[in-house]
Design a protein around this motif. Sequence first.
Motif, short mmCIF file in Angstrom:
data_model
loop_
_atom_site.label_atom_id
_atom_site.label_comp_id
_atom_site.label_asym_id
_atom_site.label_seq_id
_atom_site.Cartn_x
_atom_site.Cartn_y
_atom_site.Cartn_z
N ASP A 143 0.87 -1.14 0.10
CA ASP A 143 -0.05 0.08 -0.10
C ASP A 143 0.85 1.43 -0.13
N ASP A 144 0.34 2.37 -0.78
CA ASP A 144 1.08 3.64 -0.68
C ASP A 144 0.60 4.66 0.13
N THR A 145 -0.48 4.09 0.88
CA THR A 145 -1.10 5.35 1.58
C THR A 145 -0.01 5.88 2.86
N LEU A 146 0.65 5.12 3.34
CA LEU A 146 1.59 5.77 4.42
C LEU A 146 2.51 6.54 3.54
N ARG A 147 3.10 6.00 2.69
CA ARG A 147 4.13 6.67 1.65
C ARG A 147 3.69 7.87 1.50
N ASN A 148 2.51 8.21 0.84
CA ASN A 148 1.79 9.50 0.25
C ASN A 148 1.71 10.35 1.54
N MET A 149 1.13 9.81 2.75
CA MET A 149 0.98 10.60 3.74
C MET A 149 2.48 11.16 4.50
N ARG A 150 3.43 10.48 4.18
CA ARG A 150 4.91 10.87 4.87
C ARG A 150 5.14 11.92 4.00
N TRP A 151 5.02 11.80 2.62
CA TRP A 151 5.38 13.06 1.47
C TRP A 151 4.64 14.33 2.08
N ARG A 152 3.46 14.10 2.16
CA ARG A 152 2.56 15.20 2.80
C ARG A 152 3.21 15.92 4.26
N LEU A 153 3.50 14.87 5.06
CA LEU A 153 3.94 15.46 6.41
C LEU A 153 5.25 15.83 6.29
N ASP A 154 6.14 15.65 5.43
CA ASP A 154 7.51 16.26 5.38
C ASP A 154 7.32 17.62 4.77
N ALA A 155 6.44 17.83 3.57
CA ALA A 155 6.06 19.11 3.18
C ALA A 155 5.61 20.17 4.18
N LEU A 156 4.74 19.65 4.94
CA LEU A 156 4.15 20.32 6.16
C LEU A 156 5.02 20.86 7.16
N CYS A 157 5.82 19.73 7.60
CA CYS A 157 6.78 20.09 8.57
C CYS A 157 7.95 20.88 8.16
#
Length: 247
Positions: A193-207
């Motif tokens: 699943d790519d769900t957590l990978r995509n969430m991590r990308w968004r988290l990196d950008a936000l942080c």
Amino acid sequence: MKKPRSRLANWLSFNQHRKRFGAAAVARSIDGVDLQQLKQRRVDAGIPVMTHGSKKELQTHLDDLRQEFSGQPEMNYYHAQLIVLIRRGVDVAKHFSDFETLWLQERDFLLQSLSTRWLISAADTFIDHSTDALLKALLMNAVILINTIKLQESERYLHRMEDVPVDPQRQRSLQSERLALFDGVSGFAVGTDDTLRNMRWRLDALCATHPLGAMVLEVFERVQREGNVYARFRAMHTRDKTAWWQD
């Protein structure tokens, strides 16, 4: 849902006053500390013992915390003292300012030195007292992440944490069929699943929008290591391009 006490209610509470007895002496003892020295010195309080809950008497509670931090840098204990004083309403403006300065000056040291428990305590403190709306929103991610894991792992404890082998047929079904959970939410395709990978990308950008967003990323990385569903699913992951953790 019960609301938090108002400042007036806290001020009128004898219990809250009791929690602040002796606070002036504690505040004086940590005023103007040398941060560089605190990084070099170690707490010497015997065998470390984790605290559970907090004592009403301030000095007794701080003595318990000092033993918890035995063997760790004095800066970790200083960080905890500031949080205790802030939570007990002792000259909050000054001690929160000292707390914020500590984090802005020693972020990298604290991220590596503090346990996850105290990183979340720090996040809670910023959420409660910072005027920076972006920072508060960022740090809420770390708090929700850890609290969700606490619930999930506590539920496993209640069910005796019986680690029965994964059913291969069910694992295959997650790859080929939709598992309905609740209200339109579907299951996680363990392994690919790519769900957590995509969430991590968004988290990196936000942080990346705030220097202290690094606290959220540090917490997220730590939960990939052991003792929770993130770590267990990481161990079962097979598709490199959808990995959600840093090597």
